[in-house]
Scaffold this motif. Structure first.
Motif, PDB file in Angstrom:
ATOM      1  N   TYR A  72       0.841  -1.180   0.000  1.00 56.51           N
ATOM      2  CA  TYR A  72       0.000   0.000   0.000  1.00 56.51           C
ATOM      3  C   TYR A  72       0.895   1.255   0.000  1.00 56.51           C
TER       4      TYR A  72
ATOM      5  N   HIS B  50       1.126   4.796   1.924  1.00 57.18           N
ATOM      6  CA  HIS B  50       0.632   5.505   3.096  1.00 57.18           C
ATOM      7  C   HIS B  50       1.230   6.905   3.100  1.00 57.18           C
TER       8      HIS B  50
ATOM      9  N   TYR C  59       1.838  10.073   5.831  1.00 52.06           N
ATOM     10  CA  TYR C  59       1.792  10.654   7.171  1.00 52.06           C
ATOM     11  C   TYR C  59       2.367  12.064   7.051  1.00 52.06           C
TER      12      TYR C  59
ATOM     13  N   TYR D 187      -1.279  10.259  10.736  1.00 48.02           N
ATOM     14  CA  TYR D 187      -1.769   9.605   9.525  1.00 48.02           C
ATOM     15  C   TYR D 187      -2.568  10.588   8.684  1.00 48.02           C
TER      16      TYR D 187
ATOM     17  N   HIS E  96      -4.226   6.488   2.973  1.00 49.71           N
ATOM     18  CA  HIS E  96      -3.513   5.387   2.336  1.00 49.71           C
ATOM     19  C   HIS E  96      -4.352   4.843   1.185  1.00 49.71           C
TER      20      HIS E  96
ATOM     21  N   GLN F 224       2.977  -2.861   3.721  1.00 48.99           N
ATOM     22  CA  GLN F 224       1.831  -3.761   3.681  1.00 48.99           C
ATOM     23  C   GLN F 224       0.913  -3.618   4.869  1.00 48.99           C
ATOM     24  N   GLY F 225       1.162  -2.647   5.682  1.00 49.30           N
ATOM     25  CA  GLY F 225       0.231  -2.499   6.782  1.00 49.30           C
ATOM     26  C   GLY F 225       0.797  -1.711   7.920  1.00 49.30           C
ATOM     27  N   ALA F 226       0.307  -1.982   9.086  1.00 46.87           N
ATOM     28  CA  ALA F 226       0.656  -1.152  10.224  1.00 46.87           C
ATOM     29  C   ALA F 226       1.841  -1.709  10.983  1.00 46.87           C
ATOM     30  N   GLN F 227       2.669  -2.485  10.350  1.00 48.75           N
ATOM     31  CA  GLN F 227       3.900  -2.890  10.988  1.00 48.75           C
ATOM     32  C   GLN F 227       4.912  -1.782  10.787  1.00 48.75           C
ATOM     33  N   LYS F 228       6.176  -2.061  10.848  1.00 49.54           N
ATOM     34  CA  LYS F 228       7.108  -0.942  10.869  1.00 49.54           C
ATOM     35  C   LYS F 228       6.966  -0.054   9.640  1.00 49.54           C
ATOM     36  N   LEU F 229       6.921   1.227   9.886  1.00 51.29           N
ATOM     37  CA  LEU F 229       6.870   2.214   8.825  1.00 51.29           C
ATOM     38  C   LEU F 229       8.299   2.631   8.495  1.00 51.29           C
TER      39      LEU F 229
ATOM     40  N   PHE G  90      10.288   5.414   7.014  1.00 53.42           N
ATOM     41  CA  PHE G  90      10.201   6.817   6.625  1.00 53.42           C
ATOM     42  C   PHE G  90      11.436   7.222   5.830  1.00 53.42           C
TER      43      PHE G  90
END
Lengths: 109, 115
Positions: free
Chosen positions: A32, A34, A36, A46, A49, A92-97, A99
């Protein structure tokens, strides 16, 4: 490297639309996109996304290229409060972002 | 409702000392994340917890850094033998769960300065 590519800085005027670009040419089919943003002296927050289709919410719109190698965050009517660093993140989701350095957006009154 | 809170907001310590940074996540959030942010850079992932267990600690720079979350709520990031290079803003975030596309909610951070 899972980071994306964004311009270091952009400038716009209050009450005008802002288009923030992001390149993610090596994005996988399941990643995905995202966004922020980080206002001065605050933690990131946030924004939006999306995966393939364009997305809208109360804060912004996200336009995703057909080949998914780039996307654009659209602020329809910038205010002074929108001055921040904007981060485009693939994942792929809300695991580690992961940046990057983001785009520092300046809004002129 | 209350957001993610972090204490202290600022911490100044001397090289070689031990520090603890605390994070209170949003109530009901099972996933908790630690990041650190150096001046002019984006946040850098350190570790994340799902419940009480560390699901991914691949971002911890070395064994001087350790984090716990004993009851699945509050978390403490511990840094031993601090070095000047540890100076940064330490950010905590929480999300409803670590699966799916749950957005992360960030706290205001703890600014650590090692003299």
């Amino acid at each position: 490297d899972a980071k994306t590519t964004q311009p270091n800085s952009m400038e716009s005027n209050e009450e005008e639309p802002v288009h923030l670009p992001c390149n993610h040419s090596t994005i996988s089919g399941t990643d995905y996109i995202h966004w922020y943003r980080q206002l001065p002296s605050q933690g990131p927050e946030y924004v939006i996304h999306g995966l393939t289709s364009n997305v809208n919410n109360r804060m912004a719109s996200l336009a995703i290229a057909e080949d998914r190698k780039s996307s654009t965050l659209i602020l329809h009517r910038a205010t002074l409060r929108d001055a921040a660093v904007y981060y485009c993140i693939r994942g792929q989701g809300a695991q580690k972002l992961v940046f990057g350095q983001g785009t520092r957006l300046t809004i002129n009154p | 409702g209350a957001g993610v809170s972090q204490t202290p907001s600022n911490k100044v310590t001397e090289k070689g000392k031990y520090v603890e940074l605390r994070c209170d996540p949003i109530s009901g959030h099972t996933a908790l994340y630690w990041y650190r942010q150096s001046l002019g850079q984006g946040p850098e992932f350190l570790i994340y917890f799902q419940g009480t267990g560390a699901a991914d600690d691949s971002g911890l720079p070395n064994d001087r850094f350790f984090a716990v979350r004993p009851e699945g709520s509050v978390s403490t990031l511990k840094i031993q033998r601090t070095e000047r290079g540890d100076s940064a803003v330490y950010l905590c975030a929480s999300s409803f769960t670590s699966g799916g596309l749950n957005e992360q909610f960030f706290g205001p951070g703890t600014r650590l300065t090692v003299l």
